[in-house]
Design an enzyme around this catalytic site. Sequence first.
Site, PDB file in Angstrom:
ATOM      1  N   LYS A  33      -1.315   9.873  29.956  1.00  0.00           N
ATOM      2  CA  LYS A  33      -1.013   8.481  29.587  1.00  0.00           C
ATOM      3  C   LYS A  33      -1.841   7.500  30.420  1.00  0.00           C
ATOM      4  O   LYS A  33      -2.352   6.522  29.897  1.00  0.00           O
ATOM      5  CB  LYS A  33       0.484   8.161  29.767  1.00  0.00           C
ATOM      6  CG  LYS A  33       1.410   9.060  28.952  1.00  0.00           C
ATOM      7  CD  LYS A  33       2.851   8.592  29.034  1.00  0.00           C
ATOM      8  CE  LYS A  33       3.480   8.686  30.411  1.00  0.00           C
ATOM      9  NZ  LYS A  33       3.596  10.054  30.945  1.00  0.00           N
ATOM     10  N   ARG A  36      -3.349  18.674  40.389  1.00  0.00           N
ATOM     11  CA  ARG A  36      -3.895  17.315  40.531  1.00  0.00           C
ATOM     12  C   ARG A  36      -4.087  16.942  42.001  1.00  0.00           C
ATOM     13  O   ARG A  36      -3.204  17.131  42.830  1.00  0.00           O
ATOM     14  CB  ARG A  36      -2.923  16.333  39.863  1.00  0.00           C
ATOM     15  CG  ARG A  36      -3.358  14.895  39.953  1.00  0.00           C
ATOM     16  CD  ARG A  36      -2.693  14.054  38.898  1.00  0.00           C
ATOM     17  NE  ARG A  36      -1.261  13.873  39.105  1.00  0.00           N
ATOM     18  CZ  ARG A  36      -0.503  13.131  38.312  1.00  0.00           C
ATOM     19  NH1 ARG A  36      -1.026  12.534  37.251  1.00  0.00           N
ATOM     20  NH2 ARG A  36       0.788  13.009  38.553  1.00  0.00           N
ATOM     21  N   ARG A  79      -0.062  14.049  45.269  1.00  0.00           N
ATOM     22  CA  ARG A  79       1.109  13.186  45.172  1.00  0.00           C
ATOM     23  C   ARG A  79       2.342  13.968  45.595  1.00  0.00           C
ATOM     24  O   ARG A  79       2.507  15.112  45.188  1.00  0.00           O
ATOM     25  CB  ARG A  79       1.289  12.709  43.720  1.00  0.00           C
ATOM     26  CG  ARG A  79       0.575  11.417  43.421  1.00  0.00           C
ATOM     27  CD  ARG A  79       0.603  11.061  41.962  1.00  0.00           C
ATOM     28  NE  ARG A  79       1.925  11.032  41.332  1.00  0.00           N
ATOM     29  CZ  ARG A  79       2.153  10.553  40.117  1.00  0.00           C
ATOM     30  NH1 ARG A  79       1.162  10.040  39.416  1.00  0.00           N
ATOM     31  NH2 ARG A  79       3.362  10.577  39.596  1.00  0.00           N
ATOM     32  N   ARG A 129      10.992  16.737  37.065  1.00  0.00           N
ATOM     33  CA  ARG A 129      10.479  15.625  36.251  1.00  0.00           C
ATOM     34  C   ARG A 129      10.430  16.018  34.773  1.00  0.00           C
ATOM     35  O   ARG A 129      10.711  15.192  33.895  1.00  0.00           O
ATOM     36  CB  ARG A 129       9.080  15.213  36.741  1.00  0.00           C
ATOM     37  CG  ARG A 129       9.135  14.496  38.092  1.00  0.00           C
ATOM     38  CD  ARG A 129       7.800  14.458  38.788  1.00  0.00           C
ATOM     39  NE  ARG A 129       6.825  13.618  38.126  1.00  0.00           N
ATOM     40  CZ  ARG A 129       5.503  13.709  38.320  1.00  0.00           C
ATOM     41  NH1 ARG A 129       5.011  14.639  39.134  1.00  0.00           N
ATOM     42  NH2 ARG A 129       4.702  12.896  37.717  1.00  0.00           N
TER      43      ARG A 129
HETATM   44  P1  AMP Z   1       4.814   8.285  36.725  1.00  0.00           P
HETATM   45  O1  AMP Z   1       3.609   7.943  37.525  1.00  0.00           O
HETATM   46  O2  AMP Z   1       4.951   7.464  35.473  1.00  0.00           O
HETATM   47  O3  AMP Z   1       4.956   9.766  36.462  1.00  0.00           O
HETATM   48  O4  AMP Z   1       6.072   7.881  37.636  1.00  0.00           O
HETATM   49  C1  AMP Z   1       6.292   8.456  38.899  1.00  0.00           C
HETATM   50  C2  AMP Z   1       7.749   8.295  39.300  1.00  0.00           C
HETATM   51  O5  AMP Z   1       8.071   6.892  39.365  1.00  0.00           O
HETATM   52  C3  AMP Z   1       8.756   8.867  38.313  1.00  0.00           C
HETATM   53  O6  AMP Z   1       8.975  10.244  38.506  1.00  0.00           O
HETATM   54  C4  AMP Z   1       9.997   8.031  38.634  1.00  0.00           C
HETATM   55  O7  AMP Z   1      10.594   8.441  39.861  1.00  0.00           O
HETATM   56  C5  AMP Z   1       9.382   6.656  38.885  1.00  0.00           C
HETATM   57  N1  AMP Z   1       9.275   5.888  37.611  1.00  0.00           N
HETATM   58  C6  AMP Z   1       8.128   5.444  37.004  1.00  0.00           C
HETATM   59  N2  AMP Z   1       8.407   4.784  35.870  1.00  0.00           N
HETATM   60  C7  AMP Z   1       9.756   4.815  35.743  1.00  0.00           C
HETATM   61  C8  AMP Z   1      10.664   4.332  34.755  1.00  0.00           C
HETATM   62  N3  AMP Z   1      10.241   3.684  33.661  1.00  0.00           N
HETATM   63  N4  AMP Z   1      11.990   4.555  34.953  1.00  0.00           N
HETATM   64  C9  AMP Z   1      12.448   5.194  36.056  1.00  0.00           C
HETATM   65  N5  AMP Z   1      11.656   5.694  37.000  1.00  0.00           N
HETATM   66  C10 AMP Z   1      10.308   5.507  36.853  1.00  0.00           C
END
Ligand code: AMP
Length: 217
Positions: A15, A129, A162, A173
């Site tokens: 994404k 990653r 990360r 996740r």
């Molecule tokens: P991402 O980079 O989108 O995978 O987000 C990394 C982490 O940030 C996720 O595993 C959540 O802990 C938090 N996070 C990001 N976006 C959201 C969201 N829309 N709702 C809740 N937690 C989020």
Amino acid sequence: MQEDLILFGPPGAGKGTQGALLAERYGLLRLSTGDVLRDAVQRGTQLGLEAQRFMNAGELVPDSVILGIVRDHLSGAAAQRGVIFDGFPRTLPQAQGLDGLLVQLGRRLRAVLVLDVDDDTIVKRLSGRRSCPTCGAVYNVYFEPPRQQGRCDACGAELTQRPDDAADTIRRRLQVYHAQTAPLLDYYDAASVVVHRVDGERSIEEVQADLAPLLLP
Ligand code: AMP
């Protein structure tokens, strides 16, 4: 009326990569709630302190916090040409909250673009990653390794992983995605929002070639 898009899919579906390419091509704002949170963690702000423990455990940050972030960014000047949401919404209350914000701000959702990627691929993509803390370049030890192990090709800095890309956290996740996020596609179907699904297992260029025409007027 501004038209916004949701880029949807499991963590590691691509994404961020696809959203950045689309945002540049069409002059849109890419809003990644994950990026906003990581930046807050790095700067040690109140938001970062609040979010960090959820993120490191692979859990979702509370809806009210996320909706606050989205509200702030949607009202800004950068959002005027349209927004690509990346990693948002992830729960039903977030999707409902977004609907409310869009009505308040005179905006509408144009479509949901779904990147379909298998769980096994996700695990390989995320566990492999590595990123450069200095210049932001991203590698994958399985698919796109740096020339010298552990070092950035572009600037020579030591690559980092990360904290939420650890094996246990990746599994959590994915569970959270299947339980809370994937069902949102039924919500958008029921609301007659256009949902386009593309095969996200292919190369960056092939996926982009499928997505880009969907944004033409
Ligand atoms: P991402 O980079 O989108 O995978 O987000 C990394 C982490 O940030 C996720 O595993 C959540 O802990 C938090 N996070 C990001 N976006 C959201 C969201 N829309 N709702 C809740 N937690 C989020």
